[in-house]
Design an enzyme around this catalytic site. Structure first.
Site, PDB file in Angstrom:
ATOM      1  N   ARG A  44       0.414 -41.703 -18.611  1.00  0.00           N
ATOM      2  CA  ARG A  44       0.063 -40.401 -19.182  1.00  0.00           C
ATOM      3  C   ARG A  44       0.560 -40.270 -20.621  1.00  0.00           C
ATOM      4  O   ARG A  44       1.002 -39.200 -21.040  1.00  0.00           O
ATOM      5  CB  ARG A  44       0.619 -39.244 -18.335  1.00  0.00           C
ATOM      6  CG  ARG A  44       0.135 -39.223 -16.904  1.00  0.00           C
ATOM      7  CD  ARG A  44      -1.384 -39.011 -16.796  1.00  0.00           C
ATOM      8  NE  ARG A  44      -1.769 -39.086 -15.395  1.00  0.00           N
ATOM      9  CZ  ARG A  44      -2.109 -40.216 -14.763  1.00  0.00           C
ATOM     10  NH1 ARG A  44      -2.125 -41.348 -15.423  1.00  0.00           N
ATOM     11  NH2 ARG A  44      -2.447 -40.196 -13.498  1.00  0.00           N
ATOM     12  N   SER A  80      -2.916 -30.915 -13.153  1.00  0.00           N
ATOM     13  CA  SER A  80      -1.541 -31.294 -12.829  1.00  0.00           C
ATOM     14  C   SER A  80      -0.632 -30.931 -13.994  1.00  0.00           C
ATOM     15  O   SER A  80      -0.815 -31.427 -15.107  1.00  0.00           O
ATOM     16  CB  SER A  80      -1.452 -32.796 -12.544  1.00  0.00           C
ATOM     17  OG  SER A  80      -2.210 -33.134 -11.400  1.00  0.00           O
ATOM     18  N   GLU A 110       2.921 -32.159 -18.353  1.00  0.00           N
ATOM     19  CA  GLU A 110       1.817 -32.933 -18.922  1.00  0.00           C
ATOM     20  C   GLU A 110       1.161 -32.228 -20.103  1.00  0.00           C
ATOM     21  O   GLU A 110       0.850 -32.865 -21.092  1.00  0.00           O
ATOM     22  CB  GLU A 110       0.758 -33.233 -17.842  1.00  0.00           C
ATOM     23  CG  GLU A 110       1.133 -34.360 -16.897  1.00  0.00           C
ATOM     24  CD  GLU A 110      -0.081 -34.901 -16.149  1.00  0.00           C
ATOM     25  OE1 GLU A 110      -1.205 -34.807 -16.692  1.00  0.00           O
ATOM     26  OE2 GLU A 110       0.091 -35.409 -15.034  1.00  0.00           O
TER      27      GLU A 110
END
Length: 347
Positions: free
Chosen positions: A174, A247, A343
């Site tokens: 990520r 998320s 995130e």
């Protein structure tokens, strides 16, 4: 019909104030002091000129991975370049290019329809094609870096186009170079993908192995695509109905010794071995075990079916969302000694 054009030249940009509430999937009330939409790469030199005079530049794609304040004082540029094309049909791969403003799920769907298979595990991820390398998006056993071929970006600071390969992007979980360079430096104009030939399904993820559509054997890419869509729709809220950024936390990666110590204390700990010997912990499980699933702090809440997702229950602000995020982080850190990392980009 007249060929005259009464407005500004096609490659010019005229910034104006803009309501961003409908341009972020969390649905946070936000307004930009100066906003431009990029619909043609010919506008990019003008953007660099504007950015030099602006206090800051925020690059916005689908608005699905961002937490916006009530006011964004600098310049906001929304990437809206469109287009998908097959560049090359090699024996080992389809080389497909998509413009940065293309909707990601729409692009994946188009590839499956054309028989350019390999992205089906990444179906229904919100956002744009241009944002996909920034986050190195991944789901159900596939990460973008595994299908990446290259990209064309505009360096806002140096006012020039740059070609980047995987090594230039420094992909990790990520993460990419774009998340560490100065904010607003890069506009991703287009991304190229190498989609493998011959294709084989990636079905290692437990949810896929359990799915009835895939259990009969020899599934097609269309079967995998449909199964992923069904799984995601069952777990995740629709951002057009309930504001969310997908998320909200990364799955933490810890050394094997730390994972083993946690497993000794918490036998149900969900973890996944990594190639480097470390373990990825399931952040959703950690949050759920701390009792946060379905709970709320004011207008911000934790989704009742997926603890990784923070939602706007109506009228939430960035402060509400981040206040809830910190409470969740503190609870997990207190119990498991692991600090969850958000995130989304927090502006």
């Amino acid at each position: 019909m007249s060929n005259s054009f009464d407005g500004p030249a096609p490659d010019s940009l005229c910034p104006a104030a803009q309501d961003l509430t409908c341009l972020n999937t969390l649905g946070l009330a936000s307004r930009a002091d100066a906003f431009v939409a990029l619909r043609d790469p010919a506008q990019l030199p003008a953007l660099s000129a504007l950015a030099q005079a602006a206090p800051s530049l925020l690059v916005l794609g689908g608005g699905s991975n961002v937490v916006l304040p009530e006011r964004v004082p600098g310049l906001v540029a929304r990437v809206a370049f469109q287009g998908v094309r097959l560049l090359e049909a090699r024996p080992d791969a389809w080389i497909v290019e998509a413009a940065g403003g293309e909707n990601w799920h729409g692009f994946v769907s188009a590839c499956v329809a054309q028989g350019w298979d390999g992205l089906e595990n990444l179906a229904l991820i919100p956002g744009t094609v241009g944002a996909s390398p920034v986050q190195n998006i991944g789901a159900y056993g596939v990460e973008l870096q595994e299908r990446f071929h290259g990209l064309t970006a505009w360096d806002v600071r140096k006012a020039r186009f740059v070609e980047m390969q995987a090594a230039d992007c420094r992909f990790s979980y990520r993460d990419s170079t774009f998340k560490h360079d100065e904010p607003g430096r890069w506009i991703i104009v287009s991304v190229r993908f190498a989609l493998p030939r011959p294709w084989r399904p990636v079905l290692e993820y437990p949810d896929l192995q359990r799915h009835a559509r895939l259990a009969a054997g020899s599934p097609s890419a269309r079967d995998v695509f449909e199964a992923v869509c069904e799984i995601r729709r069952a777990k995740l809220p629709d951002p057009t109905v309930t504001g969310n950024a997908g998320s909200f936390f990364k799955n933490p990666i810890v050394p094997a010794a730390q994972r083993d110590a946690l497993t000794a204390r918490f036998p149900g700990l969900v973890s996944y071995a990594q190639a480097d010997g470390r373990y990825k912990l399931a952040a959703g499980w950690l949050i759920d075990q701390c009792g946060w699933k379905g709970k709320a702090l004011g207008a911000a809440g934790v989704h009742d079916r997926q603890a990784l997702v923070l939602i706007n229950r109506g009228g939430a602000t960035a402060a509400d969302i981040m206040g809830l995020a910190r409470a969740v982080q503190d609870a997990v850190a207190d119990r498991y000694g692991v600090r969850l990392e958000p995130e989304p980009v927090v502006v």
